[in-house]
Design a protein around this motif. Structure first.
Motif, PDB file in Angstrom:
ATOM      1  N   SER A  79      -1.677  -3.819  -4.587  1.00 58.87           N
ATOM      2  CA  SER A  79      -1.388  -3.512  -6.116  1.00 58.87           C
ATOM      3  C   SER A  79      -3.334  -3.315  -6.339  1.00 58.87           C
ATOM      4  CB  SER A  79      -1.719  -4.853  -6.950  1.00 58.87           C
ATOM      5  OG  SER A  79      -1.529  -4.279  -8.265  1.00 58.87           O
ATOM      6  N   PRO A  80      -3.397  -2.224  -7.175  1.00 60.13           N
ATOM      7  CA  PRO A  80      -4.790  -1.732  -7.567  1.00 60.13           C
ATOM      8  C   PRO A  80      -4.910  -3.000  -8.599  1.00 60.13           C
ATOM      9  CG  PRO A  80      -3.519  -0.602  -8.901  1.00 60.13           C
ATOM     10  CD  PRO A  80      -1.672  -0.859  -7.560  1.00 60.13           C
ATOM     11  N   GLU A  81      -4.296  -3.486  -9.047  1.00 53.83           N
ATOM     12  CA  GLU A  81      -4.975  -5.518  -9.224  1.00 53.83           C
ATOM     13  C   GLU A  81      -5.451  -6.130  -8.501  1.00 53.83           C
ATOM     14  OE1 GLU A  81      -1.377  -5.430 -12.474  1.00 53.83           O
ATOM     15  OE2 GLU A  81      -2.345  -4.628 -14.125  1.00 53.83           O
ATOM     16  N   HIS A  82      -5.456  -5.851  -7.373  1.00 56.26           N
ATOM     17  CA  HIS A  82      -5.600  -7.050  -6.544  1.00 56.26           C
ATOM     18  C   HIS A  82      -7.236  -7.789  -7.012  1.00 56.26           C
ATOM     19  CE1 HIS A  82      -6.001  -9.507  -2.791  1.00 56.26           C
ATOM     20  NE2 HIS A  82      -7.256  -9.099  -2.803  1.00 56.26           N
ATOM     21  N   LEU A  83      -8.690  -6.914  -7.428  1.00 56.77           N
ATOM     22  CA  LEU A  83      -9.612  -6.695  -7.694  1.00 56.77           C
ATOM     23  C   LEU A  83      -9.728  -7.911  -9.109  1.00 56.77           C
ATOM     24  CD1 LEU A  83     -13.248  -7.478  -7.396  1.00 56.77           C
ATOM     25  CD2 LEU A  83     -13.209  -5.349  -7.852  1.00 56.77           C
ATOM     26  N   LEU A  84      -8.941  -7.470 -10.200  1.00 56.88           N
ATOM     27  CA  LEU A  84      -9.221  -7.971 -11.532  1.00 56.88           C
ATOM     28  C   LEU A  84      -9.201  -9.421 -11.380  1.00 56.88           C
ATOM     29  CD1 LEU A  84      -8.819  -7.671 -14.121  1.00 56.88           C
ATOM     30  CD2 LEU A  84      -6.826  -7.211 -14.565  1.00 56.88           C
ATOM     31  N   ALA A  85      -6.854  -9.512 -10.880  1.00 62.30           N
ATOM     32  CA  ALA A  85      -6.138 -10.736 -10.312  1.00 62.30           C
ATOM     33  C   ALA A  85      -7.370 -11.778  -9.842  1.00 62.30           C
ATOM     34  CB  ALA A  85      -5.254 -10.303  -9.706  1.00 62.30           C
ATOM     35  N   ALA A  86      -8.374 -11.434  -8.260  1.00 64.06           N
ATOM     36  CA  ALA A  86      -9.558 -12.193  -7.935  1.00 64.06           C
ATOM     37  C   ALA A  86     -10.640 -12.226  -8.730  1.00 64.06           C
ATOM     38  CB  ALA A  86     -10.090 -11.316  -6.850  1.00 64.06           C
ATOM     39  N   THR A  87     -10.742 -11.673  -9.920  1.00 67.00           N
ATOM     40  CA  THR A  87     -11.712 -12.041 -10.021  1.00 67.00           C
ATOM     41  C   THR A  87     -11.541 -12.960 -11.454  1.00 67.00           C
ATOM     42  OG1 THR A  87     -12.613 -10.417 -10.365  1.00 67.00           O
ATOM     43  CG2 THR A  87     -14.007 -11.224 -12.159  1.00 67.00           C
ATOM     44  N   VAL A  88     -10.422 -12.762 -12.112  1.00 67.90           N
ATOM     45  CA  VAL A  88      -9.341 -13.647 -13.061  1.00 67.90           C
ATOM     46  C   VAL A  88      -9.694 -15.413 -12.591  1.00 67.90           C
ATOM     47  CG1 VAL A  88      -7.652 -14.316 -14.345  1.00 67.90           C
ATOM     48  CG2 VAL A  88      -8.705 -11.956 -14.556  1.00 67.90           C
ATOM     49  N   THR A 114     -18.458  -2.597   5.014  1.00 69.95           N
ATOM     50  CA  THR A 114     -19.985  -2.592   4.708  1.00 69.95           C
ATOM     51  C   THR A 114     -19.728  -2.455   3.322  1.00 69.95           C
ATOM     52  OG1 THR A 114     -20.772  -0.558   4.629  1.00 69.95           O
ATOM     53  CG2 THR A 114     -20.632  -1.869   6.921  1.00 69.95           C
ATOM     54  N   ALA A 115     -20.317  -2.858   2.402  1.00 68.57           N
ATOM     55  CA  ALA A 115     -20.608  -2.149   1.220  1.00 68.57           C
ATOM     56  C   ALA A 115     -20.537  -0.864   0.821  1.00 68.57           C
ATOM     57  CB  ALA A 115     -22.049  -2.893   0.431  1.00 68.57           C
ATOM     58  N   THR A 116     -20.636  -0.556   1.748  1.00 66.99           N
ATOM     59  CA  THR A 116     -20.585   0.692   0.988  1.00 66.99           C
ATOM     60  C   THR A 116     -19.873   2.303   2.397  1.00 66.99           C
ATOM     61  OG1 THR A 116     -22.853   2.108   2.766  1.00 66.99           O
ATOM     62  CG2 THR A 116     -23.258   1.567   0.166  1.00 66.99           C
ATOM     63  N   SER A 117     -19.115   1.393   3.085  1.00 69.79           N
ATOM     64  CA  SER A 117     -18.353   1.944   4.489  1.00 69.79           C
ATOM     65  C   SER A 117     -17.205   2.870   3.277  1.00 69.79           C
ATOM     66  CB  SER A 117     -17.372   0.893   5.148  1.00 69.79           C
ATOM     67  OG  SER A 117     -16.672   0.347   4.079  1.00 69.79           O
ATOM     68  N   THR A 118     -16.981   4.186   4.305  1.00 68.32           N
ATOM     69  CA  THR A 118     -15.334   4.742   3.009  1.00 68.32           C
ATOM     70  C   THR A 118     -13.923   4.929   3.761  1.00 68.32           C
ATOM     71  OG1 THR A 118     -16.466   6.803   3.574  1.00 68.32           O
ATOM     72  CG2 THR A 118     -17.412   5.699   1.241  1.00 68.32           C
ATOM     73  N   GLU A 119     -14.223   4.210   4.861  1.00 75.31           N
ATOM     74  CA  GLU A 119     -13.226   5.345   5.750  1.00 75.31           C
ATOM     75  C   GLU A 119     -12.010   3.901   5.637  1.00 75.31           C
ATOM     76  OE1 GLU A 119     -16.055   4.049   6.834  1.00 75.31           O
ATOM     77  OE2 GLU A 119     -16.877   5.695   7.715  1.00 75.31           O
ATOM     78  N   GLU A 120     -12.278   2.729   4.365  1.00 74.91           N
ATOM     79  CA  GLU A 120     -10.758   2.219   5.074  1.00 74.91           C
ATOM     80  C   GLU A 120      -9.934   2.538   3.041  1.00 74.91           C
ATOM     81  OE1 GLU A 120     -14.384   0.812   7.110  1.00 74.91           O
ATOM     82  OE2 GLU A 120     -13.773   1.024   4.673  1.00 74.91           O
ATOM     83  N   MET A 249       7.419   3.943  -2.349  1.00 75.44           N
ATOM     84  CA  MET A 249       6.301   4.388  -2.059  1.00 75.44           C
ATOM     85  C   MET A 249       5.704   4.421  -3.400  1.00 75.44           C
ATOM     86  SD  MET A 249       4.557   3.658   1.641  1.00 75.44           S
ATOM     87  CE  MET A 249       4.914   2.778   2.909  1.00 75.44           C
ATOM     88  N   PRO A 250       4.855   3.533  -4.251  1.00 69.98           N
ATOM     89  CA  PRO A 250       3.642   3.823  -5.367  1.00 69.98           C
ATOM     90  C   PRO A 250       2.337   4.696  -4.522  1.00 69.98           C
ATOM     91  CG  PRO A 250       4.214   2.219  -5.970  1.00 69.98           C
ATOM     92  CD  PRO A 250       5.174   1.852  -4.821  1.00 69.98           C
ATOM     93  N   HIS A 256      -2.832   3.503   1.034  1.00 70.73           N
ATOM     94  CA  HIS A 256      -2.819   2.048   2.166  1.00 70.73           C
ATOM     95  C   HIS A 256      -2.370   1.842   3.465  1.00 70.73           C
ATOM     96  CE1 HIS A 256      -3.389  -1.675   3.403  1.00 70.73           C
ATOM     97  NE2 HIS A 256      -2.508  -2.043   3.316  1.00 70.73           N
ATOM     98  N   VAL A 257      -1.245   2.437   2.969  1.00 69.27           N
ATOM     99  CA  VAL A 257      -0.308   2.713   4.662  1.00 69.27           C
ATOM    100  C   VAL A 257      -0.307   3.597   5.337  1.00 69.27           C
ATOM    101  CG1 VAL A 257       2.329   2.981   5.367  1.00 69.27           C
ATOM    102  CG2 VAL A 257       1.783   1.334   3.308  1.00 69.27           C
ATOM    103  N   ALA A 258      -0.859   4.660   4.859  1.00 66.92           N
ATOM    104  CA  ALA A 258      -1.162   5.840   5.775  1.00 66.92           C
ATOM    105  C   ALA A 258      -2.551   5.820   6.013  1.00 66.92           C
ATOM    106  CB  ALA A 258      -1.559   7.707   4.161  1.00 66.92           C
ATOM    107  N   THR A 259      -3.847   5.141   5.053  1.00 69.52           N
ATOM    108  CA  THR A 259      -4.532   4.674   5.852  1.00 69.52           C
ATOM    109  C   THR A 259      -4.989   4.057   6.804  1.00 69.52           C
ATOM    110  OG1 THR A 259      -5.866   5.112   3.631  1.00 69.52           O
ATOM    111  CG2 THR A 259      -6.883   3.710   5.366  1.00 69.52           C
ATOM    112  N   MET A 260      -3.769   2.932   7.392  1.00 72.26           N
ATOM    113  CA  MET A 260      -3.230   1.745   7.908  1.00 72.26           C
ATOM    114  C   MET A 260      -3.222   2.895   9.149  1.00 72.26           C
ATOM    115  SD  MET A 260      -1.250  -1.177   6.563  1.00 72.26           S
ATOM    116  CE  MET A 260      -1.031  -1.700   8.052  1.00 72.26           C
ATOM    117  N   ALA A 261      -2.671   4.188   9.705  1.00 69.86           N
ATOM    118  CA  ALA A 261      -1.619   4.584  10.472  1.00 69.86           C
ATOM    119  C   ALA A 261      -2.950   5.238  10.717  1.00 69.86           C
ATOM    120  CB  ALA A 261      -0.679   5.169  10.126  1.00 69.86           C
TER     121      ALA A 261
END
Length: 300
Positions: A79-88, A114-120, A249-250, A256-261
């Motif tokens: 979910s795109p709300e994962h970080l919001l939920a974790a912070t709450v 890392t803090a700046t990696s972009t491949e994920e 899939m939204p 996310h799934v395409a990146t996992m592949a």
């Protein structure tokens, strides 16, 4: 109900439901926080769980759900709300101040970021950031980082369909190797930590299957388990990715799934870890054992 070991689990399905089954077997009380009071909520109540209605992104409902809770499992669907939920959750739990343990279901990809990696993927980045938030909070946190699940549709419903149609597993993983882990192994680890969290606070447990295999070797394990030939077909990535929206899939999930592949093709999932054995004293389930237990499902 014993209040001092009450566990809060968000959501009515997924890994959390399997964790509940293990905790219930040990008479550990569980409270579920769900968004809807539906049939699944009624089933959980019938099994002995307490159920409250709430939303991980709403501080007031998180605070209410945490009343009397000593230990919490944190997880969400992709979910795109994962970080919001974790912070709450971190903010409310820190102010609430009574948690003995917060067990965070993260992803093993975080260990290579890392803090700046972009491949994920965007989802993997949210997991990385959520871990930072939980660590900064000062809460008694345990991070659980599983690799790809054996129970994912990639290795279950999609694989079963193609095996029944033509005896193949068709994925765009190239020659990359992978070590998928069963949800039940992840749930056993989490349940063990939640039952007795003190020895695990501050730990990071990376969870994989017992060995890393390429897709031809994975198909061979399916063959042995099913007693019929199964081969791997490497699908062109563009054609496979174009089909993902047709599966309902939204965009966030499809990305996310395409990146996992892609990361599989890049051999980023070629790793093994002993987290399951460290916590449980027994190795993780093999691909062959997982498929054997579900033989009727795969053969139809």
């Amino acid at each position: 109900m014993v209040a001092n070991n009450l566990v809060l689990i968000p959501g009515a399905g997924g890994v959390g439901r399997t964790i509940f089954e293990h905790l219930r077997a040990q008479d550990v009380p569980v409270r579920f926080m769900v968004r809807r009071d539906d049939e699944r909520a009624a089933e959980l109540r019938a099994l002995g769980a307490e159920v409250v209605i709430g939303d991980l992104t709403r501080p007031e409902s998180v605070a209410a759900a945490l009343q009397g809770v000593a230990r919490m499992y944190f997880a969400m669907r992709v979910s795109p709300e994962h970080l919001l939920a974790a912070t709450v959750v971190a903010s409310v739990a820190k102010e609430y101040g009574k948690l003995e343990a917060l067990v965070d279901l993260s992803q093993m990809t975080v260990s290579q970021m890392t803090a700046t990696s972009t491949e994920e993927s965007h989802q993997q980045r949210l997991h990385w950031l959520a871990e930072q938030v939980f660590d900064w909070s000062g809460l008694p946190v345990v991070h659980i980082r599983p690799t790809a699940f054996l129970d994912t549709p990639l290795f279950t419903t999609m694989a079963a369909r193609s095996i029944q149609e033509n005896g193949t597993i068709a994925l765009p993983f190239g020659t990359g190797r992978t070590s998928p882990v069963a949800v039940d192994d992840v749930a056993r680890v989490v349940a063990t930590v939640l039952r007795d969290p003190a020895p695990h606070i501050g730990q990071v447990y990376e969870l994989t299957g017992p060995r890393s295999v390429d897709m031809t070797e994975l198909a061979a394990e399916f063959s042995r388990a099913l007693g019929r030939p199964v081969s791997y077909v490497d699908v062109p990535p563009e054609r496979w990715e174009a089909h993902l929206p047709n599966l309902g899939m939204p965009p966030h999930v499809a990305q996310h799934v395409a990146t996992m592949a892609r990361l599989h093709r890049d051999d980023r999932y070629n790793r093994t870890a002993d987290g399951v054995e460290r916590v449980m004293g027994t190795p993780a389930q093999s691909i062959e054992a997982f498929v054997t237990a579900r033989k009727d499902f795969y053969l139809g």
